[in-house]
Design an enzyme around this catalytic site. Structure first.
Site, PDB file in Angstrom:
ATOM      1  N   ASP A 177      91.418   0.860 -29.539  1.00 49.07           N
ATOM      2  CA  ASP A 177      90.962   0.527 -28.188  1.00 49.07           C
ATOM      3  C   ASP A 177      89.826  -0.483 -28.130  1.00 49.07           C
ATOM      4  O   ASP A 177      89.579  -1.074 -27.083  1.00 49.07           O
ATOM      5  CB  ASP A 177      90.494   1.803 -27.472  1.00 49.07           C
ATOM      6  CG  ASP A 177      89.182   2.326 -28.041  1.00 49.07           C
ATOM      7  OD1 ASP A 177      88.190   2.424 -27.297  1.00 49.07           O
ATOM      8  OD2 ASP A 177      89.132   2.635 -29.248  1.00 49.07           O
TER       9      ASP A 177
ATOM     10  N   ASP B 218      92.949   4.255 -34.899  1.00 44.58           N
ATOM     11  CA  ASP B 218      91.534   4.486 -34.653  1.00 44.58           C
ATOM     12  C   ASP B 218      91.363   5.952 -34.214  1.00 44.58           C
ATOM     13  O   ASP B 218      92.335   6.602 -33.826  1.00 44.58           O
ATOM     14  CB  ASP B 218      91.099   3.526 -33.534  1.00 44.58           C
ATOM     15  CG  ASP B 218      89.671   3.737 -33.082  1.00 44.58           C
ATOM     16  OD1 ASP B 218      88.798   3.920 -33.940  1.00 44.58           O
ATOM     17  OD2 ASP B 218      89.427   3.709 -31.855  1.00 44.58           O
TER      18      ASP B 218
ATOM     19  N   LYS C 241      88.658  -1.685 -41.740  1.00 44.41           N
ATOM     20  CA  LYS C 241      89.873  -1.126 -41.144  1.00 44.41           C
ATOM     21  C   LYS C 241      91.096  -1.961 -41.517  1.00 44.41           C
ATOM     22  O   LYS C 241      92.142  -1.427 -41.911  1.00 44.41           O
ATOM     23  CB  LYS C 241      89.729  -1.050 -39.616  1.00 44.41           C
ATOM     24  CG  LYS C 241      88.785   0.030 -39.117  1.00 44.41           C
ATOM     25  CD  LYS C 241      88.836   0.106 -37.590  1.00 44.41           C
ATOM     26  CE  LYS C 241      88.049   1.287 -37.073  1.00 44.41           C
ATOM     27  NZ  LYS C 241      88.301   1.569 -35.651  1.00 44.41           N
TER      28      LYS C 241
ATOM     29  N   ASP D  76      88.068   7.458 -32.261  1.00 48.45           N
ATOM     30  CA  ASP D  76      87.359   7.640 -30.995  1.00 48.45           C
ATOM     31  C   ASP D  76      88.036   6.884 -29.861  1.00 48.45           C
ATOM     32  O   ASP D  76      88.333   5.688 -29.981  1.00 48.45           O
ATOM     33  CB  ASP D  76      85.911   7.163 -31.131  1.00 48.45           C
ATOM     34  CG  ASP D  76      85.134   7.996 -32.133  1.00 48.45           C
ATOM     35  OD1 ASP D  76      84.729   9.107 -31.779  1.00 48.45           O
ATOM     36  OD2 ASP D  76      84.951   7.536 -33.285  1.00 48.45           O
TER      37      ASP D  76
END
Length: 275
Positions: A231, A74, A208, A76
């Site tokens: 996250d 990921d 994803k 961010d």
């Protein structure tokens, strides 16, 4: 048959209190490795004692880093320290409002696609130069990011950046860091302004996972050769699709669906999981 190992990580692991655990091997100043039986789990008491010392721990197959073929990350709050959309929103005085929606989405309290559409709509009319300003002045790599990527290149491990954020940032990070692949959402612009809309396919939680699977198959890798790290709640399908799913400074819901939790160390801890 691959052996199993308990990996402990801390900036000064040799001086931590590891009493109650079998004798450890210290391959570096930050990593301790303890061979364990398959199915080994830490007692709640031991896990709590490690957490108090800010020691990250993981039980996983004992194998070389080079046996991985792909890391999927990921962007961010994982590869970078910020949520880009929150910082963009600061340009229209809406950072607090957008950040609240982002937080709810990352905790899994609202649908990601819905939350992204809602947040992007708030950016309508913003000068696109704000994006460059965020990249130049606000965006920072997470600790250990450059080391991890350098180790990937040294060991022939491909790196896929896949983000529910925006291509403006993933493309620049891909070029800056020499990443193998990068995917994200495309912000629509007109006359130098953001329109408040996205163009093309939305990169959401399912996308994803699909992109991880696609690249795993294209590279001819087994499930155990793929590590994914993220996250937020929208990373959960990706973490579950990977052979090793790592929750990085993550929301509790994300940790529940991961194989490994990195709570205290930086991204260098992904390298430290392996020989």
């Amino acid at each position: 048959m691959t052996a199993t190992v308990l990996v402990l990580q801390h900036p000064d692991i040799a001086n931590c209190d590891l009493s109650g655990l079998p004798a450890a091997h210290f391959p570096s100043a930050t990593v301790a490795r303890i061979p364990v039986d398959e199915g080994f789990t830490l007692s709640e008491q031991t896990a709590a004692a490690l957490a108090v010392q800010q020691i990250d721990y993981a039980v996983l197959p004992d194998k070389p880093f080079g046996e991985l073929g792909l890391i999927v990350s990921d962007m961010d709050s994982t590869l970078i320290t910020i949520e880009c959309i929150d910082e963009i929103a600061a340009g229209v005085g809406l950072k607090e409002k957008v950040a609240e929606i982002t937080e709810r989405s990352m905790r899994g309290e609202m649908d990601f696609a819905q939350s992204l559409t809602e947040r992007v709509a708030l950016l309508e009319g913003l000068d696109e130069n704000v994006l460059q300003s965020v990249y130049d002045n606000v965006l920072k790599l997470s600790p250990g990011a450059e080391y991890l990527i350098a180790e990937c290149k040294r060991h022939g491990v491909k790196f896929l950046l896949v983000s529910g954020g925006f291509t403006f940032f993933t493309e620049r990070l891909q070029q800056q860091l020499g990443l193998d692949y990068a995917y994200a959402n495309v912000l629509e612009t007109a006359d130098g302004k953001l329109t408040g809309k996205l163009k093309g396919r939305m990169i959401d939680a399912q996308a994803k996972a699909d992109l991880l699977r696609q690249h795993r198959e294209e590279l001819g890798l087994g499930a155990g050769q793929v590590l994914a790290v993220g996250d937020g709640a929208n990373d959960i399908p990706m973490l579950q699709e990977a052979g090793i799913g790592v929750a990085y400074h993550a929301k509790p819901k994300t940790e529940q669906h991961a194989d490994v939790a990195i709570r205290f160390n930086g991204l260098e801890a992904l390298r430290g999981l392996f020989v």
